[in-house]
Enzyme design. Structure first.
Site, PDB file in Angstrom:
ATOM      1  N   ASP A 124      -5.330  21.797  -5.589  1.00  0.00           N
ATOM      2  CA  ASP A 124      -6.553  21.916  -4.789  1.00  0.00           C
ATOM      3  C   ASP A 124      -7.593  22.697  -5.592  1.00  0.00           C
ATOM      4  O   ASP A 124      -7.317  23.114  -6.722  1.00  0.00           O
ATOM      5  CB  ASP A 124      -6.262  22.591  -3.432  1.00  0.00           C
ATOM      6  CG  ASP A 124      -7.128  21.982  -2.327  1.00  0.00           C
ATOM      7  OD1 ASP A 124      -8.363  21.966  -2.487  1.00  0.00           O
ATOM      8  OD2 ASP A 124      -6.569  21.500  -1.323  1.00  0.00           O
ATOM      9  N   HIS A 166     -11.425  17.976  -3.846  1.00  0.00           N
ATOM     10  CA  HIS A 166     -10.468  19.078  -3.949  1.00  0.00           C
ATOM     11  C   HIS A 166      -9.915  19.197  -5.373  1.00  0.00           C
ATOM     12  O   HIS A 166      -8.725  19.435  -5.578  1.00  0.00           O
ATOM     13  CB  HIS A 166      -9.314  18.885  -2.952  1.00  0.00           C
ATOM     14  CG  HIS A 166      -9.711  19.139  -1.532  1.00  0.00           C
ATOM     15  ND1 HIS A 166      -9.789  20.399  -0.984  1.00  0.00           N
ATOM     16  CD2 HIS A 166     -10.097  18.287  -0.544  1.00  0.00           C
ATOM     17  CE1 HIS A 166     -10.183  20.321   0.279  1.00  0.00           C
ATOM     18  NE2 HIS A 166     -10.383  19.043   0.571  1.00  0.00           N
ATOM     19  N   GLU A 170     -12.022  14.852   2.362  1.00  0.00           N
ATOM     20  CA  GLU A 170     -13.180  15.723   2.178  1.00  0.00           C
ATOM     21  C   GLU A 170     -13.777  15.649   0.767  1.00  0.00           C
ATOM     22  O   GLU A 170     -14.017  16.672   0.139  1.00  0.00           O
ATOM     23  CB  GLU A 170     -12.773  17.178   2.474  1.00  0.00           C
ATOM     24  CG  GLU A 170     -12.244  17.354   3.880  1.00  0.00           C
ATOM     25  CD  GLU A 170     -11.722  18.765   4.159  1.00  0.00           C
ATOM     26  OE1 GLU A 170     -11.927  19.245   5.267  1.00  0.00           O
ATOM     27  OE2 GLU A 170     -11.110  19.373   3.254  1.00  0.00           O
ATOM     28  N   TYR A 197      -1.717  21.418  13.277  1.00  0.00           N
ATOM     29  CA  TYR A 197      -2.178  22.326  12.226  1.00  0.00           C
ATOM     30  C   TYR A 197      -1.656  23.727  12.488  1.00  0.00           C
ATOM     31  O   TYR A 197      -2.178  24.469  13.311  1.00  0.00           O
ATOM     32  CB  TYR A 197      -3.708  22.254  12.090  1.00  0.00           C
ATOM     33  CG  TYR A 197      -4.070  21.140  11.113  1.00  0.00           C
ATOM     34  CD1 TYR A 197      -3.350  19.954  11.122  1.00  0.00           C
ATOM     35  CD2 TYR A 197      -5.070  21.297  10.160  1.00  0.00           C
ATOM     36  CE1 TYR A 197      -3.614  18.942  10.212  1.00  0.00           C
ATOM     37  CE2 TYR A 197      -5.352  20.278   9.249  1.00  0.00           C
ATOM     38  CZ  TYR A 197      -4.613  19.110   9.284  1.00  0.00           C
ATOM     39  OH  TYR A 197      -4.869  18.110   8.376  1.00  0.00           O
ATOM     40  N   THR A 206      -2.705  27.101   3.680  1.00  0.00           N
ATOM     41  CA  THR A 206      -2.439  28.532   3.497  1.00  0.00           C
ATOM     42  C   THR A 206      -3.631  29.347   2.993  1.00  0.00           C
ATOM     43  O   THR A 206      -3.439  30.380   2.352  1.00  0.00           O
ATOM     44  CB  THR A 206      -1.244  28.720   2.530  1.00  0.00           C
ATOM     45  OG1 THR A 206      -1.557  28.083   1.273  1.00  0.00           O
ATOM     46  CG2 THR A 206       0.019  28.112   3.091  1.00  0.00           C
TER      47      THR A 206
HETATM   48  C1  TNX Z   1      -8.848  20.385   6.049  1.00  0.00           C
HETATM   49  S1  TNX Z   1      -6.622  18.438   6.532  1.00  0.00           S
HETATM   50  C2  TNX Z   1      -8.226  20.083   4.868  1.00  0.00           C
HETATM   51  C3  TNX Z   1      -7.625  21.158   4.063  1.00  0.00           C
HETATM   52  C4  TNX Z   1      -7.830  22.501   4.682  1.00  0.00           C
HETATM   53  C5  TNX Z   1      -7.653  22.412   6.174  1.00  0.00           C
HETATM   54  C6  TNX Z   1      -7.749  23.712   6.874  1.00  0.00           C
HETATM   55  C7  TNX Z   1      -7.144  18.015   5.171  1.00  0.00           C
HETATM   56  C8  TNX Z   1      -6.718  16.726   4.733  1.00  0.00           C
HETATM   57  N1  TNX Z   1      -7.974  18.803   4.471  1.00  0.00           N
HETATM   58  O1  TNX Z   1      -8.140  21.119   2.754  1.00  0.00           O
HETATM   59  O2  TNX Z   1      -6.921  23.385   4.132  1.00  0.00           O
HETATM   60  O3  TNX Z   1      -8.629  21.532   6.698  1.00  0.00           O
HETATM   61  O4  TNX Z   1      -7.284  23.621   8.195  1.00  0.00           O
END
Ligand code: TNX
Length: 563
Positions: free
Chosen positions: A212, A282, A346, A443, A494
């Site tokens: 990440d 990421h 994302e 979550y 985390t």
């Molecule tokens: C979204 S869930 C993310 C993560 C974060 C998380 C925090 C997902 C696929 N991506 O990068 O850690 O929210 O809750």
């Protein structure tokens, strides 16, 4: 004296009420609750009982049974078998009527399915493969004294099993739990302890988030800077303060040997490790190590704050694909799993919008924006397709977060649906396989109670164990959705979790609720029965094994447990 009697009478009434209201037979406390349980009368004496296995059983099945024989012998203090060539278990013929434990091959049962018939003089266990025996043994262990989970010998623990007939198999084939090793790093020992408790609840997939923005955690021989540079950040934001930075260098990574060690350890527990290499978003740690892979060329730094970064991989040059193939080639070789998770979540597109190379690529591919998607979303779709083809050439299938659907379906890929259940249900209707992990239920970085100020650091609101337990992604869904639903998973991000105690606290006991969502058909779910089992059966197991866990079910807030 009088008050004591009154208290006892009140307790008796409570207990009576409790058993009357429980939908299911409450005489065994096993989580996840088996498909069917019929209680008999009397008990089987497990201490010193012989352990016998059908000679038709394969070596991997026998291995599980021998392991069980060893555990029972060690913890009960009495040799549980007759010494034979296969260790502590004696070989028998299928169908023999044996005193003691008898493990038989029943090819008519499905993979993972098992049955247990406990009578006063015998325990007959049937399964058709290693997983069936593994789960039968987990069930037997939950029915035996807690001491069976430990290392100490306790002959006085009450080594009995209640007479009953159990028939069991899981509802979902994919029963996953995720761990983010990027935002905070977990040692191999900590990961193993995490796996140990997943196995107790019959989970079979470990989704390992290894990369990440805040840290790259897997050694890649071809790209050593990924770990040397990308594995370390020069500070971390403090608590929820986005403008802070503790200035402390933080990081770590797993060597390929350590990864192999974890894979083998998990396999021994019946768990497949699915690695996630998150792309094309990421990836700030990647472009810090190799700045030529970013749109602007940097300089970049391994991210010190959480949230979504706009610094992502630049797909505008062939070098990006060469890099991805180099990394994923090693990953595919390292992990025996049929699936590799390629993230896809994302991915901010601002850099791609400004980047000449990305825009030239969009032109070259003939991509045009339309009312459904932007050109950059189509570009991500192109990246996913290419990576998928590459991994398929290595014999692997891909899983991606639901954002891989931007730019259109990717038939043959599996969607991990986190944003909401509807996205996953829609993808299933289009013919793609789906794993449900909706944030509102799955979550585990969310707080365990509404009064979050009394709980350890968290984000995302509240997720009580009751809420986890309620998840049913197939409720009122049509056949197409059912057919393409592989299973359910919960995620443990985390960012805000830095210690093993905090990590375990967030996991437990919500993991128990998750396991019933994954294993039990709707009609077997019963929160009251479940809750009693968690308190009276699972908490002692956690205590013995040394896990930190939430006691909210007993009304105890997190601040009394995690200092
Ligand atoms: C979204 S869930 C993310 C993560 C974060 C998380 C925090 C997902 C696929 N991506 O990068 O850690 O929210 O809750």
């Amino acid at each position: 004296m009088k008050t004591r009697m009154l208290a006892m009478a009140a307790l008796a009434i409570l207990l009576l009420q409790g058993s009357a209201s429980a939908k299911k037979d409450n005489s065994i406390k096993v989580i996840p609750y088996p498909l069917s349980v019929e209680m008999g009368k009397g008990n089987f004496k497990a201490i010193g009982a012989s352990i016998n296995c059908d000679q038709a059983l394969s070596e991997d099945c026998k291995k599980e049974i021998v392991k069980f024989a060893n555990i029972l012998t060690k913890t009960s203090g009495t040799n549980s078998s007759v010494a034979t060539p296969i260790g502590l278990a004696r070989t028998i013929e299928n169908g023999s009527k044996i005193k003691g434990f008898a493990f038989y091959l029943d090819p008519a049962l499905e993979s993972e399915e098992y049955s247990i018939v406990i009578e006063k003089k015998s325990v007959k266990v049937c399964a058709s493969d290693r997983y069936g025996f593994l789960y039968a043994i987990q069930t037997l262990k939950q029915m035996l004294p807690t001491a069976v989970y430990g290392n100490a010998t306790d002959p006085e623990a009450g080594w009995k099993l209640p007479c009953c007939t159990i028939k069991d198999k899981p509802f979902y084939k994919y029963r996953g739990m995720h761990l983010d090793s990027s935002r905070h790093f977990w040692s191999v020992e900590e990961v193993k302890k995490y796996l140990d408790i997943l196995a107790v609840y019959k989970l079979n997939r470990f989704h390992w988030h290894l990369t990440d923005d805040q840290g790259w955690r897997i050694e890649i021989k071809k790209y050593p800077l990924l770990t040397q540079v990308g594995g370390f950040r020069e500070g971390t934001m403090i608590g929820h303060d986005w403008n802070s930075d503790d200035g402390v260098r933080y990081g770590g990574y797993y060597t390929q040997d350590q990864i192999r060690e974890v894979i083998a350890y998990a396999d021994d527990l019946g768990i497949t490790v699915i690695p996630e290499i998150d792309l094309p978003g990421h990836m700030q740690s990647v472009i810090t190590a190799y700045p030529e892979l970013g749109c602007s060329g940097g300089p970049y730094e391994v991210r010190k704050i959480w949230g979504v970064s706009d610094q992502v991989l630049c797909p505008g040059s062939e070098g990006a694909f060469e890099f991805l193939e180099g990394v994923l080639g090693e990953v595919a070789e390292l992990f025996p799993s049929e699936y590799i998770h390629i993230g896809g979540d994302e991915c901010d597109k601002v850099e791609w919008e400004k980047c000449e190379k990305c825009q030239a690529m969009i032109k070259e591919l003939g991509i045009e924006a339309d009312e459904k998607f932007t050109a950059e979303q189509y570009l991500q779709n192109y990246v996913t397709h290419r990576v998928k083809s590459f991994l398929e050439s290595k014999g692997k299938k891909v899983i991606g977060w639901d954002e891989i659907l931007q730019g259109g379906d990717i038939q043959g890929a599996t969607v991990m649906s986190w944003n909401n259940k509807k996205i996953g249900q829609q993808a299933a209707r289009s013919g793609m396989d789906v794993i449900f992990t909706p944030a509102q239920y799955c979550y585990f970085d969310h707080a365990q109670a509404k009064d979050e100020e009394n709980e350890p650091l968290s984000i995302g609101g509240t997720l009580t164990i009751e809420k986890v337990y309620k998840l049913d992604p197939l409720y009122e869904q049509d056949e197409a959705v059912k057919e393409h639903t592989l299973g359910v998973q919960a995620n443990l991000w985390t960012e805000y979790i830095a210690t093993p105690e905090h990590l375990e606290y967030m996991l437990l006991p919500r993991l128990c609720a998750l396991s019933e969502v994954q294993w039990c058909p709707l009609e077997n779910k019963d929160f009251e029965r479940f809750k009693q089992s968690v308190i009276t059966r699972e908490f002692p197991i956690f205590d013995l094994l040394g896990y930190t866990y939430s006691k909210r079910l007993l009304g105890i807030p997190g601040k009394d447990i995690i200092k």
